[in-house]
Design an enzyme around this catalytic site. Structure first.
Site, PDB file in Angstrom:
ATOM      1  N   LEU A 179     -31.920  91.630 -28.804  1.00  0.00           N
ATOM      2  CA  LEU A 179     -31.252  90.507 -29.095  1.00  0.00           C
ATOM      3  C   LEU A 179     -30.795  89.880 -27.916  1.00  0.00           C
ATOM      4  CD1 LEU A 179     -29.778  91.489 -32.576  1.00  0.00           C
ATOM      5  CD2 LEU A 179     -31.691  90.421 -32.152  1.00  0.00           C
ATOM      6  N   HIS A 180     -31.251  89.736 -27.001  1.00  0.00           N
ATOM      7  CA  HIS A 180     -30.814  88.980 -25.643  1.00  0.00           C
ATOM      8  C   HIS A 180     -31.901  88.032 -25.027  1.00  0.00           C
ATOM      9  CE1 HIS A 180     -28.294  92.849 -25.324  1.00  0.00           C
ATOM     10  NE2 HIS A 180     -27.586  92.232 -26.118  1.00  0.00           N
ATOM     11  N   PRO A 181     -32.520  87.282 -25.891  1.00  0.00           N
ATOM     12  CA  PRO A 181     -33.509  86.300 -25.198  1.00  0.00           C
ATOM     13  C   PRO A 181     -32.878  85.284 -24.200  1.00  0.00           C
ATOM     14  CG  PRO A 181     -32.824  85.706 -27.611  1.00  0.00           C
ATOM     15  CD  PRO A 181     -32.212  86.928 -27.316  1.00  0.00           C
TER      16      PRO A 181
END
Length: 567
Positions: free
Chosen positions: A472-474
């Site tokens: 969850l680190h775009p």
């Protein structure tokens, strides 16, 4: 009643937007409007205030935009779900509450690119320090902040499984460190967390809510920005939808803080992006910036799960019949299993000698459960989250419709490069090596996932392709860089969008490279610094502090040398 004109209109009330709203409205001189498309982060909402409830908002349309990738070509064509916060505070209201700055050499890498000199570690450090109140850090430590709005509590990591894991890491040849956000990131330690007094401390709670009473600050929730309004190439305001009606607001400046997915989407919808692509959708080009939506980066991770032979794990806390009592403990005293995010410790290591600084991140949990709440089939269990931190895989994000409610097309290209595949095999083998050490022996009931059938390099990569999830680190879809860089979107000196006036971007999309660790802390630092740049304040003076670099003696360390660049 909402005014029709503001000095600053901030699109996005998430992590960066909360910082900007606070700093730009401070002093009362400038009027600020925040447009947040999601709901409010109500203080009574247990799902976002109770730390251990973090599995509930993910995938829930009340809290999560529920993005997903297109079929990933190197992951058996499956779509990868991407949770993003649909609530005030953004993803900081639904994330795992892990606070990691990244390695100082991440920022040396940023600063080594042409035009990016003011984003090296020395220039970023004072902004990290300004935002932090690191309770567990030495008060005299110049590398940590001590009176900022982000109160950071160190994970206690007192469960015997944590102690066994740290001992196992040492047996496998990896060091402990005092503070992964301090002098030495490399090693294993308890983690700083955005949990304060048993409650989630989101960006909204730390920066935004305490200032709701300011006359010059207006926050609108359930307000979906649909277009940036331009006169020529000058941004003059924003069109947004709220309560079924379309509104327009004028702005002295428009600041996009919607994150690495929404920001490039809104730019493209408004005519800022690759002109050929936008014209194909009937959108007139305002600024031809091919880099909008390119350079997409992320962290992928897997869970290596074990059964536990002793009744010391937190697995029983997942039993539905126990939850009322656990919830009552939290409601009455902010105590018990619900008062922690359970991500209380882990570490950073180098998987090979070709990397200058750690390329693997470990999160250890004394429970075997996936992020969506699916628990392993074991009475007791534990797990590590593991994955490479600075893969050279690059993806793309493009709108496919002029309808702002249609999610954009995203392809991350996970596992698409030789480096990525090599480091994934190394990551799983390093994790198994640590979990197989004698210190874990008294608890080791056998590997549940991926299991003994996964052994060869090919089998490991096949399992990763089938089972891995995003961490969850775009990021990096509107990267900072000089105008001479054809793929740069944002001017690193003032956060303005190239080819436009009155428009700035301040969020994870502006990062040139994803950092080594969870990206919440870097985004908050970026927003703190950007607030000074936007307000016309003199930036904080660079702070040249010594930090650990592998293979370099203390006498050789200057704290300002960049590692060799990687793709």
């Amino acid at each position: 009643m909402t005014k029709t004109s503001y000095d600053y209109v901030i699109v996005g009330g998430g992590s960066a937007g909360s910082v900007l709203a606070n700093r730009l409205s401070d002093g009362g001189q400038s009027s600020v409007l925040v447009l947040e498309a999601g709901r409010s982060d109500y203080p009574w909402d247990l799902f976002i205030q109770m730390p251990a409830a973090l599995t509930f908002p993910s995938g829930n349309p009340l809290y999560d935009w529920r993005y997903e990738s297109d079929p990933e070509p190197h992951m058996d064509g499956r779509r990868v779900a991407h949770a993003r916060g649909k609530v005030l505070g953004g993803s900081s209201s639904i994330n795992g509450m892990i606070f990691q700055r990244g390695n100082p050499l991440d920022y040396e890498r940023w600063g080594a690119d042409p035009g990016m000199e003011t984003w090296d570690f020395a220039h970023c450090l004072p902004y990290f320090n300004r935002m932090e109140n690191a309770l567990a850090a030495d008060p005299d430590d110049e590398l940590r902040g001590h009176d900022g709005p982000l109160v950071l509590e160190r994970g206690p990591a007192t469960n015997p499984l944590f102690q066994a894991f740290f001992a196992a890491a040492q047996e496998a040849g990896y060091p402990l460190t005092d503070d992964v956000n301090g002098y030495r990131q490399e090693g294993f330690a308890a983690f700083d967390r955005n949990v304060h007094k048993g409650q989630r401390l989101s960006a909204s709670r730390a920066y935004l809510r305490p200032n709701f009473g300011r006359d010059n600050l207006t926050v609108l929730t359930r307000a979906l920005a649909t277009k940036i309004n331009f006169t020529g190439n000058v941004a003059t305001g924003v069109t947004y939808r709220r309560n079924g009606k379309t509104h327009q607001v004028n702005a002295g400046e428009v600041i996009l803080a919607g994150g690495a997915i929404n920001t490039p989407q809104l730019l493209q919808l408004s005519g800022v992006g690759d002109a050929a692509h936008l014209n194909s959708l009937g959108i007139n080009s305002v600024a031809n910036l091919p880099g909008v939506g390119q350079n997409l980066q992320d962290h992928l991770e897997v869970y290596i799960q074990h059964a536990c032979t002793q009744p010391v794990s937190m697995q029983p806390a997942l039993d539905v019949w126990r939850m009322p009592w656990i919830g009552m403990q939290w409601l009455l005293g902010r105590k018990g299993p619900a008062a922690t995010n359970h991500f209380e410790g882990g570490g950073f290591v180098r998987s090979n000698e070709d990397v200058a600084y750690p390329n693997l991140m470990f999160h250890f949990l004394p429970v075997a459960v996936r992020y969506d709440g699916q628990k392993a089939d074991a009475k007791h269990g534990y797990q590590v989250h593991i994955g490479p931190m600075y893969s050279d895989a690059r993806g793309t994000l493009k709108i496919t419709s002029t309808d702002p409610t249609v999610h954009p097309s995203m392809v991350f290209n996970y596992l698409s490069t030789d480096q990525d595949r090599r480091e994934w095999v190394e990551a799983v083998r390093v994790a198994r090596d640590i979990l197989g050490q004698s210190a874990m022996g008294p608890f080791n009931g056998g590997e549940l996932s991926p299991g003994r059938s996964v052994q060869t390099d090919a089998e490991i990569l096949d399992w990763v392709a089938r089972d891995a999830e995003t961490a969850l680190h775009p990021s990096c879809t509107a990267k900072m860089g000089p105008e001479s860089d054809p793929m740069a979107v944002v001017n690193p000196l003032d956060m303005t969008v190239h080819g436009t006036k009155g428009l700035r971007v301040v969020d994870a999309s502006a990062m040139p490279y994803v950092t080594n660790g969870n990206i919440y802390a870097p985004v908050m630092m970026l927003a703190e610094k950007a607030a000074d740049l936007i307000a016309g304040k003199t930036p904080l003076a660079p702070q040249h502090a010594e930090f650990y670099r592998h293979g370099v003696s203390p006498l050789e360390r200057t704290g300002d040398a960049a590692p060799a660049a990687r793709g």
